[in-house]
Scaffold this active site. Structure first.
Site, short mmCIF file in Angstrom:
data_model
loop_
_atom_site.label_atom_id
_atom_site.label_comp_id
_atom_site.label_asym_id
_atom_site.label_seq_id
_atom_site.Cartn_x
_atom_site.Cartn_y
_atom_site.Cartn_z
N HIS A 25 0.87 -1.17 0.00
CA HIS A 25 0.00 0.00 0.00
C HIS A 25 0.91 1.22 0.00
O HIS A 25 2.15 1.08 -0.01
CB HIS A 25 -0.95 -0.03 1.21
N HIS A 28 4.05 1.32 2.32
CA HIS A 28 5.24 0.62 1.83
C HIS A 28 5.95 1.45 0.76
O HIS A 28 7.18 1.55 0.75
CB HIS A 28 4.85 -0.73 1.21
N GLN A 52 7.64 -14.64 13.31
CA GLN A 52 7.05 -13.54 14.07
C GLN A 52 5.54 -13.68 14.25
O GLN A 52 4.89 -12.78 14.76
CB GLN A 52 7.41 -12.19 13.44
N GLY A 138 8.74 1.93 9.08
CA GLY A 138 7.65 2.86 9.34
C GLY A 138 7.41 3.08 10.82
O GLY A 138 7.54 2.14 11.62
N SER A 176 -2.66 -0.41 6.23
CA SER A 176 -2.13 -1.69 6.69
C SER A 176 -2.59 -2.76 5.71
O SER A 176 -3.73 -2.70 5.22
CB SER A 176 -2.68 -2.00 8.08
N SER A 177 -1.74 -3.73 5.45
CA SER A 177 -2.15 -4.84 4.59
C SER A 177 -3.36 -5.53 5.20
O SER A 177 -4.22 -6.06 4.50
CB SER A 177 -1.01 -5.84 4.41
P1 AMP Z 1 4.68 -4.85 6.84
O1 AMP Z 1 4.65 -5.28 5.42
O2 AMP Z 1 3.34 -4.56 7.41
O3 AMP Z 1 5.53 -5.76 7.70
O4 AMP Z 1 5.42 -3.44 6.87
C1 AMP Z 1 6.65 -3.25 6.26
C2 AMP Z 1 7.17 -1.88 6.62
O5 AMP Z 1 6.21 -0.90 6.20
C3 AMP Z 1 7.38 -1.66 8.12
O6 AMP Z 1 8.54 -0.88 8.32
C4 AMP Z 1 6.14 -0.90 8.52
O7 AMP Z 1 6.31 -0.08 9.65
C5 AMP Z 1 5.90 -0.06 7.29
N1 AMP Z 1 4.50 0.38 7.21
C6 AMP Z 1 3.39 -0.40 7.32
N2 AMP Z 1 2.29 0.37 7.24
C7 AMP Z 1 2.70 1.65 7.10
C8 AMP Z 1 2.05 2.91 6.97
N3 AMP Z 1 0.71 3.00 6.98
N4 AMP Z 1 2.81 4.02 6.83
C9 AMP Z 1 4.16 3.94 6.82
N5 AMP Z 1 4.84 2.78 6.93
C10 AMP Z 1 4.13 1.65 7.08
#
Ligand code: AMP
Length: 276
Positions: A25, A28, A52, A138, A176-177
């Site tokens: 999204h 990312h 995790q 993030g 968020s995914s």
């Molecule tokens: P994930 O794929 O959810 O594990 O996230 C991968 C990276 O993207 C992590 O560093 C998260 O903190 C970051 N991230 C996820 N959602 C957001 C968001 N809404 N805004 C900024 N960074 C994000």
């Protein structure tokens, strides 16, 4: 990958790494844009890291769309998309993990006791493989960011950690995914998270410094939605993540709430009058 990056390093002075679990999204993509600006070479990893996830969590259901992710990463300027296989990453007999002693015992770590051991381990493995100059995370996953910063400092890892702000939907919901799991009715209720955080920020700005009162008000706002179940709401020191009773400087409000089945997290800095 190690061999490939050895060749890359002959012409690229700096490498940025953006670790993710995929199903991209705009949050990312914002990390990738930052990496693109900072470094000569941008590596993005997608790995839904079994280490995790706890028992009964959404490891098997985690949303995936590798083809779309590949296109988005390429458009955003990624040079390599690294998508390791779980069995290759943790082969039979795998037994080495990275554990922090204190930071994981707050906030999400109380409810997901093995989560940050999995995060610290996978990030260490990625750092060892890529040896990135920069790695971008993030602030949406604030505790994760702090744990990685601490791990890098404690273990002298030669990488600079860069943080990036939370990207939100126009109505404020943190991207968020896992938002893709929400039904339309739950999607509306999910706004309880940002409403509770915004309300606390405003109250602190108006001089309410008692964290119990702030948390109770947040609970009330979230509980007014029928499909929500609060995992935790905490106000803590932004460095140590220790719970605080009274706001005397910058404080972090963090929460995790199940909206239907998906568990959503969000956080916000609270700034008392006269500070910051
Ligand atoms: P994930 O794929 O959810 O594990 O996230 C991968 C990276 O993207 C992590 O560093 C998260 O903190 C970051 N991230 C996820 N959602 C957001 C968001 N809404 N805004 C900024 N960074 C994000």
């Amino acid at each position: 990958m190690i061999e490939h990056l050895r060749t890359v390093r002959q012409s690229a002075k700096t490498i940025a790494l953006v670790p993710t679990m995929g199903y991209f999204h705009a949050g990312h993509l914002s990390l990738m844009e930052k990496g693109r600006e900072l470094a000569d070479h941008l590596v993005v990893s997608i790995f839904v890291n079994p280490a995790q996830f706890g028992p009964g969590e959404d490891l098997d259901k985690y949303p995936k769309d590798l083809e779309r992710d590949r296109e988005l990463a390429e458009k955003t300027g990624a040079d390599i998309l690294f998508t390791p296989d779980a069995d290759a990453f943790y082969p039979h007999g795998y037994e080495s993990f990275v554990v922090l002693e204190d930071l994981p015992h707050h906030l999400c770590g109380i409810h997901r006791p093995t989560h940050f051991r999995g995060v610290a381990t996978v990030v260490t493995k990625l750092f060892n493989i890529m040896a990135p100059t920069f790695a971008i995370f993030g602030r949406k996953d604030y505790q994760q960011l702090m744990i990685i910063r601490k791990m890098v400092r404690d273990l002298n890892m030669p990488v600079t950690i860069i943080d990036a702000p939370t990207i939100r939907e126009p109505d404020g919901l943190a991207m968020s995914s896992r938002n893709s799991y929400l039904t339309p009715a739950q999607r509306v209720q999910a706004l309880g998270l940002i409403n509770a955080l915004e309300n606390a920020r405003k109250q602190v700005g108006d001089g309410e410094l008692d964290t119990k009162a702030l948390i109770n008000n947040a609970k009330f706002l979230i509980d007014s939605h029928p499909d929500t179940q609060i995992d935790y709401i905490d106000i803590c020191d932004p460095e140590t993540l220790e719970t605080i009773d009274k706001i005397e400087g910058m404080a972090l409000m963090a929460l995790a709430v199940k909206v239907g089945t998906p568990r959503l997290i969000d956080n916000m800095m609270l700034c008392p009058p006269g500070i910051g």
